[in-house]
Design an enzyme around this catalytic site. Structure first.
Site, mmCIF file in Angstrom:
data_model
loop_
_atom_site.group_PDB
_atom_site.id
_atom_site.type_symbol
_atom_site.label_atom_id
_atom_site.label_comp_id
_atom_site.label_asym_id
_atom_site.label_seq_id
_atom_site.Cartn_x
_atom_site.Cartn_y
_atom_site.Cartn_z
ATOM 1 C CG HIS A 17 7.359 -11.241 1.913
ATOM 2 N ND1 HIS A 17 8.020 -10.514 0.940
ATOM 3 C CD2 HIS A 17 6.334 -10.442 2.326
ATOM 4 C CE1 HIS A 17 7.413 -9.345 0.792
ATOM 5 N NE2 HIS A 17 6.407 -9.279 1.613
ATOM 6 N NE ARG B 195 3.843 -10.704 -2.902
ATOM 7 C CZ ARG B 195 3.370 -10.192 -1.768
ATOM 8 N NH1 ARG B 195 2.088 -9.903 -1.667
ATOM 9 N NH2 ARG B 195 4.165 -9.944 -0.751
ATOM 10 N NE ARG C 291 0.359 -2.936 2.916
ATOM 11 C CZ ARG C 291 0.096 -1.980 3.785
ATOM 12 N NH1 ARG C 291 1.049 -1.513 4.548
ATOM 13 N NH2 ARG C 291 -1.126 -1.539 3.913
ATOM 14 C CB THR C 292 4.949 -5.986 -1.441
ATOM 15 O OG1 THR C 292 4.491 -6.328 -0.134
ATOM 16 C CG2 THR C 292 6.347 -6.542 -1.622
ATOM 17 C CE LYS D 266 -2.436 -15.165 -23.632
ATOM 18 N NZ LYS D 266 -1.731 -14.162 -24.440
#
Lengths: 338, 338, 338
Positions: free
Chosen positions: B135, B107, B57-58, B86
């Site tokens: 957030h 994010r 959703r975000t 890696k």
């Protein structure tokens, strides 16, 4: 039917004029899909392409169809990345996601989930498949392909003969296609399947009630010889109790060039919903037919883009404007038509 | 504050005029989010939507917000597909990825990672959440929703009363929202949480120092009755030593229609950051309130698009031009407003 | 060579004038990659960005390059979401996917797979890497970077000296780069590798036959001192029988500021294909060189966008039109040039 703003959830929501309207609009999409023209009819629109189950080809086909009408595509490709896994209801997901986009395509593994989602959505929803239940755009593109292939041979869907081959019990594609064909007149169905994998009796009854002829046989050679089109399916191994049980049917329902030449009429169109399993032990449709002019399986996939463009244009009510917002493609498109 | 070219990493970087500027720009985005107009202000711009943690959703909300301003979105949806696995440093990732795009949303599961990434980036970075830390766009959309909901009831943020309910210890959304509310005047906070899940003392002290009234209670009924808005959260089960321990709190902090009607004032706005867990054993906010006019949770999600559009427009310095590059939407948008 | 409509599968398909044509077009892409101008040359075109192996940076780099020319990007990011896992042949995948797009970039873990796919594709295919085999756009951007870095120092590729350092046996980047350099005149190759990880004899023979000087050494200090450019690679631990065996080589082929200052000439350009492993036990290229003006690794990544734009423009035959369909960027682009 007024397509404006509706959900596309099942082939059973259509009458014959609806199907023909979709196909006429799909025809009008050819200059765009063949990359002769670019349309801006959906310039600025956003598709939410929500695939909660893996599917490269259906997901990309819908996305490209939307791009070809000028729109943006936002998408999700896997259940693992979804808040649906955190206990969120489909109602909540639909209310939220439908605030982000103009139309949603949704695939979900659970039967009925797409309709449940659509009921809460504030924008139209097109099913991209909900488990064993429905995959309406596949059935539409199958029938659209039949129409085009037969037209090129100066025949029509009315009065046609179709052979359906393989696991007719489990395959959702043959079920949905049969229900669309039911809307036409005087079809002959040659259902070629082992006794244990026959077409569900309910569908056979529907077809007969609508005045169509249904012949069932376990004999591949017999079933193949009198058709305008044959539609092959995969033996759905995963539905059997054991691999050994599935092996009983294997090999009896393969098509290759030798079998085609021997048993089919020369003009018979060959279809398959793809992907076909080309590993030796499966191989329901042999590579040796790849260059055959009657092999329609790749035209079938191409037609998927046309049909999906048509669904977007109809539901978003721009079918009449697609031709107005155009410019010619400026880049190399030659190889496509070789 | 000059927003042009800055990173958006924390609510603590804003003063009240900054927040109000964001909200004013968000207001101006309504014609686009409601699909009345299409803007081309960011035509040709590229968002790098880098989600190194699952979040449908975000991620989609940011992507759609960028599309609604006319821009392209390139993205990654999972840590598994990243060279970060890696052994590459965030510094290297930032230097490379910032060469591909005009702005980045990131994010990442580790607290502090987005700021570290932003420090090396050659384009502005907006945090999409960094683990338990911040957030910021969520806190902004929460406060923006409060403003809009109260305005529709002819009230304002100054002087408002807010009930925060549930696990106030672990929830980053209530922490960040409190710190934004701190910038306003004369707020009454009714903090409704069990003793063990109280709002961190540091935040309570900050709020009191800024002149706000903070009342803490373990009694749901008592805490609910005197609020303009209540903000519900999930009991964050995964932070407890055992499910049994979490079960102690379960059921005491649920809201449903009966509780709402009995304990809340008739105009109280109901909010929740979503996703809510609608399974019977969790169910902090019951479905029986879904049709209630004061349930703001879906308007809250919609507001996320407006706030994110505002952040993009401000940071990329096109807030003044968004209205200049417009055309009306040409497709069906009716159902959205039913 | 006429680039129009061809596949880009291997550096071995190019002669020197082809490489120079690509680089000239890449040069012309700078105003777009630096976000001074937006091009609409590929407005309406669709890239199928098909990555059947994880790769954030190469996938996003190709996607952004296509967006910078005005096109749409549809993509897949993982093998798990592909019907290729269901037994579908590359032939079938290519026939289907090439019906959806105007050009395809494909990465696949199996050597030879991209060429096999391209043979069946109806649109041009650019390799994004096929296992240990080829990654032609990486080799092109490496050489393009060398050209640009040397030009800024008033030198040219002809007559240059390059040190290649590390695991020269397994690294596909040094193999492909060597084969491109072979097309130039009078290159000196200083190959710095342990005996067991030497450049394959076949490639060394090719280089010598083409008139270049090849010196091989196990001695890092000796090999470093006489170069215009050094190209570092990762010790490819996973190719060794044991970690212990790999440890034998570790530490002998690191570069940091002290080693650089002591052994390299002051103008030596430092390159690395990235990602570099910055964990202490690997660390083939130390962070303490991050601010060094001769460290070209991030310019190298930026150049990838230019080279990929050039490949798209050439193959789709719009190189001459890119400059015609432009408008200035309207958003903030300042920080990029700080």
């Amino acid at each position: 039917m007024d397509f404006c703003g509706i959900d596309i959830l099942s082939v059973q929501q259509f009458e014959r004029p609806d199907v023909e309207r979709i196909f006429d609009v799909a025809d009008s999409m050819e200059p765009f899909a063949q990359r002769k023209q670019v349309s801006k009819a959906l310039d600025g629109a956003i598709l939410g392409n929500m695939f909660f189950e893996p599917s490269t080809r259906t997901r990309v086909s819908f996305g490209c169809a939307f791009n070809m009408l000028g729109g943006h595509v936002r998408e999700t490709a896997e259940i693992g990345t979804s808040s649906i896994t955190k206990g969120e209801s489909l109602y909540d997901s639909a209310r939220v996601i439908s605030g982000y986009s103009d139309i949603i395509v949704m695939r979900h593994p659970r039967a009925g989930s797409v309709a449940e989602f659509a009921a809460a959505s504030r924008v139209p929803v097109i099913s991209g498949g909900d488990g064993v239940n429905e995959h309406p755009s596949q059935a539409l593109l199958d029938l659209y392909t039949i129409r085009k292939e037969l037209e090129s041979k100066r025949r029509s869907i009315d009065g046609m003969r179709i052979g359906m081959v393989g696991d007719l019990k489990h395959g959702r594609t043959v079920h949905s296609l049969s229900r669309l064909l039911k809307l036409y007149r005087g079809i002959t169905f040659n259902l070629i399947a082992p006794q244990q994998l026959r077409m569900p009796g309910e569908i056979v009854a529907e077809l007969r009630e609508a005045g169509h002829e249904v012949r069932e046989t376990e004999n591949m050679a017999k079933g193949l010889h009198d058709n305008d089109t044959i539609y092959l399916t995969r033996i759905q191994e995963e539905r059997f109790e054991s691999r050994l049980e599935a092996d009983i049917y294997r090999g009896r329902f393969r098509l290759n060039r030798a079998i085609y030449t021997r048993h089919c009429q020369p003009n018979t169109v060959i279809m398959h919903p793809l992907p076909r399993d080309t590993r030796a032990e499966a191989n329901e449709l042999d590579d040796d037919l790849n260059q055959h002019p009657n092999l329609a399986i790749f035209r079938q996939a191409d037609n998927g883009v046309l049909v999906r463009m048509a669904l977007f244009a109809l539901v978003l009510d721009v079918a009449g404007e697609v031709q107005q917002q155009v410019h010619p493609t400026r880049w190399y498109t030659g190889r496509r038509f070789e």
